[in-house]
Design a protein around this motif. Sequence first.
Motif, short mmCIF file in Angstrom:
data_model
loop_
_atom_site.label_atom_id
_atom_site.label_comp_id
_atom_site.label_asym_id
_atom_site.label_seq_id
_atom_site.Cartn_x
_atom_site.Cartn_y
_atom_site.Cartn_z
N ASP A 21 0.84 -1.20 0.00
CA ASP A 21 0.00 0.00 0.00
C ASP A 21 0.87 1.25 0.00
O ASP A 21 1.83 1.35 0.78
N LEU A 22 0.55 2.20 -0.88
CA LEU A 22 1.38 3.39 -1.03
C LEU A 22 1.44 4.21 0.26
O LEU A 22 2.49 4.74 0.62
N ARG A 23 0.31 4.32 0.96
CA ARG A 23 0.29 5.07 2.21
C ARG A 23 1.18 4.41 3.27
O ARG A 23 1.89 5.09 4.02
N ALA A 24 1.14 3.08 3.31
CA ALA A 24 1.98 2.38 4.28
C ALA A 24 3.45 2.57 3.95
O ALA A 24 4.29 2.76 4.85
N ALA A 53 7.16 13.11 4.26
CA ALA A 53 6.16 14.04 4.76
C ALA A 53 4.97 14.13 3.81
O ALA A 53 3.83 14.36 4.23
N SER A 54 5.22 13.95 2.53
CA SER A 54 4.17 14.10 1.52
C SER A 54 4.04 12.81 0.71
O SER A 54 5.04 12.18 0.35
N LEU A 55 2.79 12.45 0.41
CA LEU A 55 2.55 11.26 -0.41
C LEU A 55 3.10 11.44 -1.82
O LEU A 55 3.51 10.46 -2.46
N SER A 56 3.15 12.68 -2.29
CA SER A 56 3.65 12.92 -3.65
C SER A 56 5.10 12.47 -3.79
O SER A 56 5.53 12.07 -4.87
N THR A 57 5.87 12.55 -2.70
CA THR A 57 7.26 12.09 -2.74
C THR A 57 7.31 10.58 -2.93
O THR A 57 8.15 10.07 -3.68
#
Length: 309
Positions: A271-274, A282-286
């Motif tokens: 999972d990308l969030r995990a 700090a940012s999901l975009s990273t």
Amino acid sequence: MANDMLYSKQVGQWRDMWLDELSSLRRLSEQTLIAYERDLDQLLHFLVGHLGEPVQTKHLQDLTPTDWRAFLAHKRSNGAKNRSIARSLSALKSFYKFLAKEGWATPDSLNAIRAPKKDQSLPKALTAIDAKRMIEDGDVLDEEPWIAARDIAVMALCYGGGLRIAEALSLTPSDIDGNEALRITGKGGKVRMVPVIQPIYEAIADYRRKCPYQPGPNDALFRGARGGPLRARLVQLKMQKLRAAFGMPASATPHALRHSFATHLLGAGGDLRAIQELLGHASLSTTQIYTKIDSAHLMDAYLKAHPRS
């Protein structure tokens, strides 16, 4: 060239006070501090030639957007890419923010300069086979067993836990002992808990059994040959030697192990969030850049395997 030929004593004091604040209050990483110091020094060197005299406080106070554009053009003419220029602007804006807080200068002219769009380059991950080989066969070089075990443990943390090299080297026994997960202090002093698999704990335990030094609970766990804290440069040199021994590309670095951790997790359905939490972004975009790596790998496999490619 001596500093007194580059800038006045007062400018030197501003420079040193800003760097002290970055180090003590903002707790930036050593690598970031070095980069920011270099960015400011590049500006001061440029201004000496641009103005024709050592830099005075009034020069820093009176710089115009035209001066800033001349500096950025100078950097670009010396081969600086968009990412480097954007970081320089970030460093210099931090410097001027500090000056403004102290009432010494305003950042108005610098704020009028927009950072260039960063060149997006995909992180270079190792294959799963190469990443495992770095760790499992990392003791092939002729060196003391405890040093080989130490370096294997550090590389295992970078690949198996997704740690930055600085995060791995800042670990203390208290960050490990009695915890179900590692307590990691990342960028900006942010703390996160990272679960790790059994082979990593075993690699750490093997190093601790063999290490001739016994650091205190809050001392750096990984030690150099003379007993001081292990430096990142030594781990980088070790991987450089392993690259040569295994015939791997120059992109096989300690940080590439962290990229490999994220890429391989995502490729296995993570999972990308995990993954964002594990990496300490700090940012999901990273973190989303790893989806592009995974897509690139899929397309590469498609082009190699599909009969109509």
